[in-house]
Design a protein around this motif. Structure first.
Motif, PDB file in Angstrom:
ATOM      1  N   UNK A 355      67.242  60.193   6.216  1.00 25.18           N
ATOM      2  CA  UNK A 355      68.576  59.751   6.026  1.00 25.18           C
ATOM      3  C   UNK A 355      68.835  60.452   4.802  1.00 25.18           C
ATOM      4  N   UNK A 356      68.098  60.817   4.018  1.00 24.54           N
ATOM      5  CA  UNK A 356      68.427  61.381   2.640  1.00 24.54           C
ATOM      6  C   UNK A 356      68.688  62.758   2.769  1.00 24.54           C
ATOM      7  N   UNK A 357      68.464  63.446   4.077  1.00 19.32           N
ATOM      8  CA  UNK A 357      69.102  64.752   4.270  1.00 19.32           C
ATOM      9  C   UNK A 357      68.315  65.956   3.707  1.00 19.32           C
ATOM     10  N   UNK A 360      63.774  70.793   3.302  1.00 20.74           N
ATOM     11  CA  UNK A 360      62.451  71.258   2.759  1.00 20.74           C
ATOM     12  C   UNK A 360      62.069  70.464   1.608  1.00 20.74           C
ATOM     13  N   UNK A 361      60.361  70.491   1.425  1.00 25.02           N
ATOM     14  CA  UNK A 361      59.653  69.952   0.592  1.00 25.02           C
ATOM     15  C   UNK A 361      59.962  68.138   0.610  1.00 25.02           C
ATOM     16  N   UNK A 362      59.645  68.066   2.078  1.00 24.52           N
ATOM     17  CA  UNK A 362      59.853  66.561   2.312  1.00 24.52           C
ATOM     18  C   UNK A 362      58.635  65.807   2.294  1.00 24.52           C
ATOM     19  N   UNK A 363      58.544  64.647   1.509  1.00 21.85           N
ATOM     20  CA  UNK A 363      57.315  63.837   1.680  1.00 21.85           C
ATOM     21  C   UNK A 363      57.115  63.057   2.931  1.00 21.85           C
ATOM     22  N   UNK A 364      55.876  63.108   3.240  1.00 23.67           N
ATOM     23  CA  UNK A 364      55.364  62.429   4.289  1.00 23.67           C
ATOM     24  C   UNK A 364      55.377  60.978   4.207  1.00 23.67           C
TER      25      UNK A 364
END
Length: 550
Positions: A355-357, A360-364
């Motif tokens: 939901x944060x949109x 890239x560089x998205x934490x798992x």
């Protein structure tokens, strides 16, 4: 041939004498004060490179990096300031917080508890650079050690939160001598113990003046003077002067001078560490410059290659990696701050991250859950406003009252009542069995024990002995009728034949006498009631005589 044999015999005897000297004295005859600090020179660049990761970036350290910082600071206290290992093991956070700054730009620390603490507190002076190291360790490295999983169950018991030096398990440093030996082994140097370094420096003071010898002796917490003079309070100025004298004896203006010592292994290790450390410092300086124009934000985009190359063409790839890692840490902290009270599920975290949109560089979600820690501590959990509200609202009206089968009274806490009063000589198993039976009875009463059909009540009232029949019915429904009459009285009462539907009127005289008796007994009371009721059925009259109804 005879000459070669004599030379071999002499060489063997010489090596044997040297070995005996090492065993008896604990030190090699060729060691000097400068050799005692060889491990400090060899490890300094690696040590500074690790500190550069946590300050000002606050990057998490690996276990080996935390060990290096811990061992180096312990070696600084033991070898550079010649303080016994007990000072390292017993130095507290309070003693660090109450350190004093002298006029010579040094910080004086007093450790009250150590091996010779019954005689005098250990006092040593840190330079401004050393104080910065200690402060970075205290504010950045030590919290990481205390937050380790192994430290949570033993932290309070062992006092890890009070000691300044803690191990990688979050516990107080137990054996500083072993830590010092491990640091020497890491850089392949001959180990130098506290006793060895102290004897070497004591020997080196023979060329100093008597006043300088006295300063060094006081700094080492011993003196050739009388006991009264020896255990007097040390002045900060003298402590700083003694610290500078030790540096002078080591042939250095600072403990970590870049001059090469006599040890070849120390020179090689220091040279290799210097190359790596210089590169680390250059990358850090370039990254600091990049942050001025492209600060790390939650939703920001990474600087493109052109912007990174303008900052540093040589380290543009390292700048790319560092910027991404810094943003990743920021995003992980942001997610963790949203789930601070209770540990969430992986699916819930994953949905919240989507939901944060972030593209890239998205934490798992798995990595976030790995770093999740509850907010606050166990000691302050009861201070929560939510828990306090629950405690405030918890009163006796919310409890489940159970009937005690012994005293026939309802109790707010049946188990406590049985343990203290009615079954205090019984076993816990027997008490628990009674409690479970009372719970089951209360459940059955709630399920079907509260409903009486009119036809069933009519059958009871038409019975030859309605009172006994009614008591049996109530007891079958797990209810209690105390103060029941004896069987003889019950039989005498039930022997009067009564025809269903007949009306029995009480004599007026008896009613009048009862009224007069009631008035005479309650004479003087403010409120008086005289009931003159004629019951249509004999059973009602009998229940009134037995006190069951009024």
């Amino acid at each position: 041939m005879r000459q070669c044999s004599s030379w071999s015999t002499w060489a063997h005897s010489s090596r044997a004498l040297q070995s005996c000297h090492v065993i008896l004295t604990g030190m090699s005859p060729e060691k000097s004060p400068e050799d005692c600090w060889a491990v400090l020179r060899a490890a300094k660049n690696d040590f500074l490179a690790v500190l550069g990761k946590v300050y000002p970036e606050e990057m998490p350290l690996e276990c080996a990096e935390c060990c290096l910082v811990l061992y180096y600071l312990e070696a600084t206290v033991i070898l550079k300031h010649l303080q016994p290992p007990g000072v390292v093991e017993h130095m507290t956070v309070q003693e660090w917080m109450t350190r004093s700054t002298s006029e010579a730009d040094h910080t004086v620390i007093v450790v009250k508890e150590h091996k010779t603490s019954a005689q005098q507190a250990a006092t040593f002076a840190l330079s401004s650079e050393e104080e910065t190291w200690f402060d970075i360790y205290f504010t950045q490295v030590r919290p990481q050690l205390l937050s380790s999983k192994r430290s949570r169950t033993t932290l309070d018991d062992l006092g890890g939160d009070k000691r300044f030096f803690v191990s990688t398990a979050g516990r107080p440093a137990f054996n500083a001598s072993n830590d010092l030996n491990r640091l020497h082994q890491k850089y392949k140097l001959d180990p130098v113990t506290y006793q060895t370094a102290r004897r070497i420096f004591e020997t080196a003071t023979k060329d100093l003046t008597d006043q300088e010898k006295s300063l060094v002796a006081d700094y080492l917490t011993h003196s050739t003077a009388t006991a009264d003079e020896h255990y007097r309070m040390k002045q900060s100025r003298n402590v700083v002067l003694a610290s500078k004298l030790l540096k002078k004896l080591a042939g250095d203006s600072s403990a970590d001078s870049a001059e090469e010592g006599p040890s070849c292994s120390a020179r090689g290790a220091a040279r290799d560490a210097a190359l790596a450390s210089n590169q680390q410092m250059d990358v850090q300086a370039a990254f600091d410059q990049l942050l001025r124009t492209h600060p790390v934000t939650l939703d920001g985009d990474i600087p493109d290659k052109t912007a990174r190359s303008q900052t540093s063409g040589r380290f543009q790839r390292q700048l790319y990696d560092r910027w991404l890692k810094a943003q990743m840490r920021m995003r992980v902290r942001h997610v963790l701050s949203h789930f601070g009270r209770r540990q969430p599920t992986e699916s819930r975290v994953d949905a919240w991250i989507r939901n944060q949109g972030w593209k890239s560089n998205v934490p798992s979600a798995a990595s976030v859950l790995k770093d999740w820690r509850p907010v606050g501590s166990v000691d302050t959990a009861m201070d929560s406003s939510h828990i306090q509200e629950l405690i405030h609202n918890q009163n006796t009206s919310n409890r489940h009252f159970l009937l005690c089968p012994v005293c026939k009274k309802t109790q707010a806490s049946l188990s406590v009542h049985l343990t203290r009063v009615c079954m205090k000589r019984s076993s816990k198993e027997a008490i628990q069995e009674v409690v479970e039976k009372a719970k089951q009875d209360a459940l059955e009463v709630l399920q079907w024990g509260r409903v009486f059909s009119y036809r069933h009540l009519r059958d009871i009232m038409d019975d030859a002995n309605p009172m006994s029949r009614m008591i049996q019915e109530l007891e079958r429904r797990h209810m209690v009728v105390p103060d029941t009459p004896s069987p003889a009285v019950a039989a005498q009462t039930s022997s009067v034949p009564v025809m269903a539907g007949t009306t029995v009127q009480r004599p007026e005289s008896s009613a009048t006498e009862q009224s007069e008796d009631a008035v005479s007994v309650s004479n003087g009371e403010i409120f008086q009631v005289t009931r003159e009721v004629q019951w249509p059925q004999t059973s009602r009259h009998m229940m009134q005589e037995k006190g069951l109804i009024s």
